[in-house]
Design an enzyme around this catalytic site. Structure first.
Site, short mmCIF file in Angstrom:
data_model
loop_
_atom_site.label_atom_id
_atom_site.label_comp_id
_atom_site.label_asym_id
_atom_site.label_seq_id
_atom_site.Cartn_x
_atom_site.Cartn_y
_atom_site.Cartn_z
N HIS A 82 0.67 -1.19 -0.03
CA HIS A 82 0.09 0.12 -0.02
C HIS A 82 0.86 1.20 0.02
O HIS A 82 1.87 1.26 0.65
CB HIS A 82 -0.80 0.21 1.39
N ASP A 161 -14.37 3.30 6.83
CA ASP A 161 -13.36 4.11 6.03
C ASP A 161 -14.01 4.60 4.69
O ASP A 161 -13.68 5.86 4.27
CB ASP A 161 -12.13 2.99 5.76
N ARG A 168 -13.49 12.93 4.08
CA ARG A 168 -12.23 13.93 4.28
C ARG A 168 -11.82 14.15 2.89
O ARG A 168 -11.14 15.45 2.81
CB ARG A 168 -11.29 12.68 4.76
N SER A 183 -6.94 4.82 8.68
CA SER A 183 -7.75 4.38 7.29
C SER A 183 -6.90 3.44 6.50
O SER A 183 -7.42 2.43 6.05
CB SER A 183 -7.34 5.86 6.60
N LYS A 187 -8.11 -1.06 6.62
CA LYS A 187 -8.44 -1.70 5.29
C LYS A 187 -7.32 -2.81 5.11
O LYS A 187 -7.70 -3.96 4.64
CB LYS A 187 -8.21 -0.74 4.04
N1 URA Z 1 -4.49 6.53 1.75
C1 URA Z 1 -5.62 5.87 2.41
O1 URA Z 1 -6.06 4.66 2.27
N2 URA Z 1 -5.74 6.44 3.46
C2 URA Z 1 -5.62 7.98 3.68
O2 URA Z 1 -6.22 8.32 4.53
C3 URA Z 1 -4.48 8.43 3.10
C4 URA Z 1 -3.99 7.72 1.82
#
Ligand code: URA
Ligand code: CA
Length: 438
Positions: A82, A161, A168, A183, A187
């Site tokens: 990620h 999220d 956001r 966040s 995930k």
């Molecule tokens: N990527 C994400 O998944 N969440 C965030 O808050 C910022 C970047």
């Protein structure tokens, strides 16, 4: 207590308890807590921060707000990667198939663009036919068959999220270490991988603007991984200019295909960060014993074309037209009404870039969203012709803008001029990699 009390607590720099955080997440997901109250709380968190305990509680409450994926019936170490978000960051489309070509098992859920930063899901959708909304069983079937699958966060995975991210994005509340950590990790943990490689971006085109902030985010996420018994490695890499040369959805996909076709040289920033991430993924997957071994496996997967084959196989399984995945085929997806070179106003050296502004320039051309409802034009965006440190002559193109709708063209051009700094003498270069946190 009522939501307004929680907001006031945060405004007054007080800690929220485990139960309070749980109540907030539950209330927001069920709809009891309206967007405007959640926005106010998020803004208070952005301004007044959260401690590690609050961030961990938020992560776990968010993770448990919906389904969690069980990948234990798939063979081998399931590895995920990620990126914390950046501009021109096309690493997933390169690294996921490369690692699969080296024998890895990559089961990954990706996000859409957020603020100025792109998202892999939007890029995947630039290939006609691709359906990123696959049921979990089908997702696993694709992984079993091809070794790699990247889809959107399915249905009920971390609904907290999904709602918070969208809110956001349009309320100026993205930039907060605990919110970003919660966040990302909610995930990643819910998506069920055994091992996770995190790429924390730092610089003008990242949510983290300083190396210290980025290291704080990296450390916080590695800690959360330990808490839930996953193997997590975080790297901190540079985002003071777009990582690749392309910014825009089909444009970035094309660059990934070019890289997998052996058309991007070693030493190129996108190439090198892909090697770094792929190396960490192969090490965590126990498929390589050293950095050198991992790198040579990844290189071989480019040279042999096996990596590109994996990407094609995945796109085919997702319903997309995989025959487009050649450098030529990708050109057709990047066809626009006008390709407009942006001439430099002076001669000198490119001494710095505001990567965030470059992301915004692509966004106003239609490559990203300004409101939740906006629709993306996959072909538009821009391709940079210069990197920081390069020499440039007056009139030489800084970049080429890919334009279909000229409404915001002037805005995009002015934004690009503001984004790229040219000076008489070259400046020091920033490193590509700042830290590897285990
Ligand atoms: N990527 C994400 O998944 N969440 C965030 O808050 C910022 C970047
Ligand atoms: Ca991203």
């Amino acid at each position: 207590m009522r939501m307004v009390d929680y907001i006031e607590k945060k405004v007054n720099h007080e800690e929220l308890s485990h139960d309070e955080i749980q109540a907030i997440v539950d209330g927001f997901v069920s709809g009891e807590i309206p967007d405007y109250q959640m926005s106010a709380l998020l803004m208070a968190i952005v301004l007044n921060d959260m401690n590690e305990r609050e961030a961990a509680d938020l992560t776990l409450s968010m993770m448990r707000s919906g389904d969690t994926v069980d990948l234990s019936d798939l063979p081998g170490v399931k590895v995920d990667k990620h990126s914390s978000g950046g501009v021109g960051d096309t690493t997933t489309l390169v690294v996921a198939p490369l690692v699969a070509a080296c024998g890895g098992t990559v089961a990954k859920m990706s996000g859409r663009g957020l603020a100025f930063s792109g998202g892999t899901i939007d890029k995947l959708e630039s290939i006609p036919g691709v359906n990123i909304a696959q049921p979990i069983e089908r997702f696993k079937e694709i992984v079993r068959k091809t070794g790699v699958c990247v889809i959107g966060q399915t249905g009920n995975l971390v609904p907290a999220d999904k709602k918070m991210y969208a809110l956001r994005d349009v309320t100026g509340t993205v930039q907060s270490v605990p919110l970003i950590a919660a966040s990302i990790m909610s995930k990643k943990l819910a998506a069920g991988a055994d091992a996770i490689v995190l790429d924390v971006k730092v610089g003008s085109g990242a949510f983290m603007k300083t190396v210290d902030e980025a290291k704080r985010l990296a450390n916080l996420m590695v800690k959360m991984g330990k808490l839930l018994k996953r193997e997590v490695v975080a790297v901190v890499t540079d985002m003071n200019q777009p990582l690749g040369l392309s910014v825009g959805n089909a444009l970035e996909f094309r660059e990934a295909v070019q890289l997998l076709s052996g058309q991007v040289p070693e030493g190129d920033a996108l190439y090198e960060v892909c090697m770094l991430l792929g190396t960490q993924m192969l090490l965590l997957s126990k498929l390589a014993k050293s950095d050198e071994e991992a790198r040579s496996m990844l290189k071989q997967a480019i040279v042999s074309g096996e990596g590109l084959k994996k990407l094609r196989a995945m796109i085919h399984e997702l319903g997309g037209d995989e025959t487009l995945l050649t450098p030529k085929g990708m050109d057709t997806l990047c066809a626009v009404k006008k390709m407009i070179p942006l001439p430099a106003k002076e001669s000198g050296y490119v001494v710095g870039m505001q990567a965030e502004l470059i992301g915004r320039a692509a966004q106003v051309l239609g490559a990203g969203r300004a409101t939740k409802e906006d629709i993306i034009d996959p072909a538009v965006g821009l391709v940079m012709h210069k990197r920081v440190g390069d020499k440039i002559e007056q009139g030489e193109a800084i970049c080429t803008l890919y334009v279909n709708d000229e409404t915001n063209l002037n805005d995009a051009m002015e934004t690009m001029y503001a984004a790229v700094h040219i000076s008489g003498k070259p400046d020091e270069l920033t490193p590509m990699v700042y830290a590897v946190v285990r």
